[in-house]
Scaffold this motif. Structure first.
Motif, PDB file in Angstrom:
ATOM      1  N   ARG A 215     -49.274 -39.688  23.097  1.00 30.82           N
ATOM      2  CA  ARG A 215     -50.255 -39.321  22.088  1.00 30.82           C
ATOM      3  C   ARG A 215     -51.079 -38.146  22.603  1.00 30.82           C
ATOM      4  N   PRO A 216     -51.527 -37.250  21.722  1.00 29.62           N
ATOM      5  CA  PRO A 216     -52.331 -36.105  22.171  1.00 29.62           C
ATOM      6  C   PRO A 216     -53.541 -36.514  23.010  1.00 29.62           C
ATOM      7  N   SER A 217     -54.206 -37.592  22.603  1.00 32.32           N
ATOM      8  CA  SER A 217     -55.400 -38.047  23.342  1.00 32.32           C
ATOM      9  C   SER A 217     -55.059 -38.476  24.762  1.00 32.32           C
ATOM     10  N   GLU A 218     -53.817 -38.932  24.971  1.00 32.81           N
ATOM     11  CA  GLU A 218     -53.367 -39.342  26.314  1.00 32.81           C
ATOM     12  C   GLU A 218     -53.018 -38.127  27.161  1.00 32.81           C
ATOM     13  N   ALA A 219     -52.406 -37.123  26.519  1.00 37.89           N
ATOM     14  CA  ALA A 219     -51.982 -35.925  27.255  1.00 37.89           C
ATOM     15  C   ALA A 219     -53.175 -35.170  27.830  1.00 37.89           C
TER      16      ALA A 219
ATOM     17  N   LYS B 256     -42.253 -39.959  40.911  1.00 38.62           N
ATOM     18  CA  LYS B 256     -41.345 -40.569  39.943  1.00 38.62           C
ATOM     19  C   LYS B 256     -41.952 -40.827  38.575  1.00 38.62           C
ATOM     20  N   TYR B 257     -43.281 -40.907  38.505  1.00 40.12           N
ATOM     21  CA  TYR B 257     -43.893 -41.354  37.246  1.00 40.12           C
ATOM     22  C   TYR B 257     -45.105 -40.531  36.840  1.00 40.12           C
ATOM     23  N   ILE B 258     -45.329 -40.487  35.513  1.00 40.19           N
ATOM     24  CA  ILE B 258     -46.625 -40.122  34.943  1.00 40.19           C
ATOM     25  C   ILE B 258     -47.274 -41.437  34.529  1.00 40.19           C
ATOM     26  N   THR B 259     -48.484 -41.682  34.988  1.00 32.83           N
ATOM     27  CA  THR B 259     -49.192 -42.902  34.597  1.00 32.83           C
ATOM     28  C   THR B 259     -50.230 -42.556  33.534  1.00 32.83           C
ATOM     29  N   PHE B 260     -50.015 -43.055  32.343  1.00 34.71           N
ATOM     30  CA  PHE B 260     -50.994 -42.890  31.271  1.00 34.71           C
ATOM     31  C   PHE B 260     -51.919 -44.102  31.293  1.00 34.71           C
ATOM     32  N   GLU B 261     -53.217 -43.883  31.495  1.00 32.88           N
ATOM     33  CA  GLU B 261     -54.146 -45.014  31.571  1.00 32.88           C
ATOM     34  C   GLU B 261     -55.520 -44.701  30.981  1.00 32.88           C
ATOM     35  N   GLN B 262     -55.656 -43.530  30.361  1.00 31.96           N
ATOM     36  CA  GLN B 262     -56.931 -43.195  29.741  1.00 31.96           C
ATOM     37  C   GLN B 262     -56.687 -42.205  28.606  1.00 31.96           C
ATOM     38  N   ALA B 263     -57.713 -42.000  27.798  1.00 30.90           N
ATOM     39  CA  ALA B 263     -57.587 -41.121  26.641  1.00 30.90           C
ATOM     40  C   ALA B 263     -58.899 -40.381  26.421  1.00 30.90           C
TER      41      ALA B 263
ATOM     42  N   GLY C 256     -58.016 -46.973  29.408  1.00 29.46           N
ATOM     43  CA  GLY C 256     -57.096 -47.738  28.578  1.00 29.46           C
ATOM     44  C   GLY C 256     -56.496 -46.884  27.476  1.00 29.46           C
ATOM     45  N   LEU C 257     -55.419 -47.410  26.883  1.00 28.76           N
ATOM     46  CA  LEU C 257     -54.699 -46.704  25.833  1.00 28.76           C
ATOM     47  C   LEU C 257     -54.830 -47.460  24.520  1.00 28.76           C
ATOM     48  N   LYS C 258     -54.196 -46.952  23.492  1.00 30.03           N
ATOM     49  CA  LYS C 258     -54.342 -47.535  22.160  1.00 30.03           C
ATOM     50  C   LYS C 258     -53.797 -48.953  22.095  1.00 30.03           C
ATOM     51  N   THR C 259     -52.642 -49.191  22.721  1.00 33.24           N
ATOM     52  CA  THR C 259     -51.994 -50.494  22.592  1.00 33.24           C
ATOM     53  C   THR C 259     -51.829 -51.226  23.922  1.00 33.24           C
ATOM     54  N   GLN C 260     -52.318 -50.626  25.022  1.00 29.32           N
ATOM     55  CA  GLN C 260     -52.134 -51.247  26.338  1.00 29.32           C
ATOM     56  C   GLN C 260     -53.114 -50.617  27.325  1.00 29.32           C
ATOM     57  N   SER C 261     -53.263 -51.243  28.490  1.00 23.89           N
ATOM     58  CA  SER C 261     -54.196 -50.686  29.473  1.00 23.89           C
ATOM     59  C   SER C 261     -53.604 -49.468  30.162  1.00 23.89           C
ATOM     60  N   GLN C 262     -52.308 -49.493  30.437  1.00 23.63           N
ATOM     61  CA  GLN C 262     -51.645 -48.332  31.018  1.00 23.63           C
ATOM     62  C   GLN C 262     -50.139 -48.451  30.830  1.00 23.63           C
ATOM     63  N   ARG C 263     -49.450 -47.343  31.010  1.00 24.34           N
ATOM     64  CA  ARG C 263     -47.984 -47.385  31.036  1.00 24.34           C
ATOM     65  C   ARG C 263     -47.478 -46.275  31.949  1.00 24.34           C
ATOM     66  N   ARG C 264     -46.315 -46.498  32.498  1.00 21.90           N
ATOM     67  CA  ARG C 264     -45.711 -45.511  33.381  1.00 21.90           C
ATOM     68  C   ARG C 264     -44.526 -44.858  32.687  1.00 21.90           C
TER      69      ARG C 264
ATOM     70  N   ARG D 267     -41.006 -48.773  25.547  1.00 25.93           N
ATOM     71  CA  ARG D 267     -41.689 -48.881  26.838  1.00 25.93           C
ATOM     72  C   ARG D 267     -42.238 -47.510  27.259  1.00 25.93           C
ATOM     73  N   TRP D 268     -41.481 -46.458  26.994  1.00 21.07           N
ATOM     74  CA  TRP D 268     -41.916 -45.113  27.383  1.00 21.07           C
ATOM     75  C   TRP D 268     -43.120 -44.636  26.593  1.00 21.07           C
ATOM     76  N   VAL D 269     -43.171 -44.976  25.306  1.00 23.96           N
ATOM     77  CA  VAL D 269     -44.220 -44.412  24.436  1.00 23.96           C
ATOM     78  C   VAL D 269     -45.332 -45.393  24.093  1.00 23.96           C
ATOM     79  N   GLY D 270     -45.205 -46.640  24.532  1.00 24.69           N
ATOM     80  CA  GLY D 270     -46.270 -47.604  24.281  1.00 24.69           C
ATOM     81  C   GLY D 270     -46.217 -48.246  22.923  1.00 24.69           C
ATOM     82  N   ASN D 271     -45.006 -48.506  22.431  1.00 23.91           N
ATOM     83  CA  ASN D 271     -44.817 -49.237  21.176  1.00 23.91           C
ATOM     84  C   ASN D 271     -43.873 -50.408  21.416  1.00 23.91           C
ATOM     85  N   SER D 272     -43.976 -51.415  20.584  1.00 24.01           N
ATOM     86  CA  SER D 272     -43.064 -52.544  20.707  1.00 24.01           C
ATOM     87  C   SER D 272     -41.707 -52.172  20.113  1.00 24.01           C
ATOM     88  N   PRO D 273     -40.622 -52.833  20.542  1.00 22.56           N
ATOM     89  CA  PRO D 273     -39.312 -52.579  19.935  1.00 22.56           C
ATOM     90  C   PRO D 273     -39.327 -52.809  18.426  1.00 22.56           C
TER      91      PRO D 273
END
Length: 213
Positions: free
Chosen positions: A48-52, A63-70, A83-91, A188-194
């Motif tokens: 999401r733009p706010s995460e970038a 190996k990873y970009i850790t998204f954990e704030q916006a 934290g993020l929109k749907t989770q605290s963080q994701r890699r 998992r990559w974008v922070g959405n459920s299947p």
């Protein structure tokens, strides 16, 4: 649906060719070429733009970009939120494409707390300013409309219709599905459920064909 959620699911992705044309136009722009790394990361990670714009160098490992704030808009202006929109963080696993983008702008002696993407004046990127100047366009003090990059490409017939920067995320997700990547992995990559991926994106696959059973 709340306004914040409507942008999440107004899915009208760019084609791969449109995406590449947008990136090229930013690269060739005298005014807005400094936004190229941001535009590329939006297209190639689906964040999401706010995460970038909230990314700091401490969030990048081998190996990873850790998204954990916006970055959010508050009454006092731009604010950093944990934290993020749907989770605290994701890699997000970095591939060579993303590594190249990040390496191209990483200072030699960077402070881990420095923000990766900067405005022209060196501060945090104001995404509203990016949208209303570089991407879409604006009216100057004389009332003349100055086209942004994407608006120009629409007028040139290179891009079929104007779409907001959030569609960079939808483009990444859609292209992943078209490349036959499992919805669970994309989610998992974008922070959405299947379930969200299947419901909102799987039906938008352009090359979906009935198999010969």
């Amino acid at each position: 649906m709340p306004k914040s959620e409507s942008a999440e699911y107004e899915i009208n992705p760019f084609t791969k060719e449109e995406r590449d044309s947008i990136i090229q136009a930013f690269e060739e722009s005298k005014l807005y070429s400094y936004y190229v790394p941001l535009v590329k990361l939006l297209f190639f990670t689906g964040c999401r733009p706010s995460e970038a714009i909230a990314l700091q160098w401490k969030h990048i490992s081998d190996k990873y970009i850790t998204f954990e704030q916006a970055i959010t808009i508050s009454t006092k202006g731009l604010a950093l939120k944990d934290g993020l929109k749907t989770q605290s963080q994701r890699r997000f696993p970095i591939n060579n494409q993303q590594r190249e983008i990040l390496d191209s702008i990483k200072p030699e002696n960077c402070n881990p707390d420095d923000f990766i993407f900067r405005s022209k004046k060196g501060g945090i990127v104001d995404f509203g300013d990016f949208l209303n100047h570089a991407w879409k366009g604006y009216k100057n003090h004389r009332g003349t409309h100055i086209d942004g990059i994407v608006t120009q490409l629409v007028k040139q017939g290179v891009v079929t219709e104007y779409r907001k920067p959030y569609q960079c995320r939808h483009t990444f997700i859609t292209l992943c599905l078209e490349a036959d990547i499992d919805a669970k992995d994309v989610g998992r990559w974008v922070g959405n459920s299947p379930e969200i991926i299947y419901k909102h994106y799987a039906g938008n696959k352009r090359n979906l064909q009935v198999p010969e059973l």
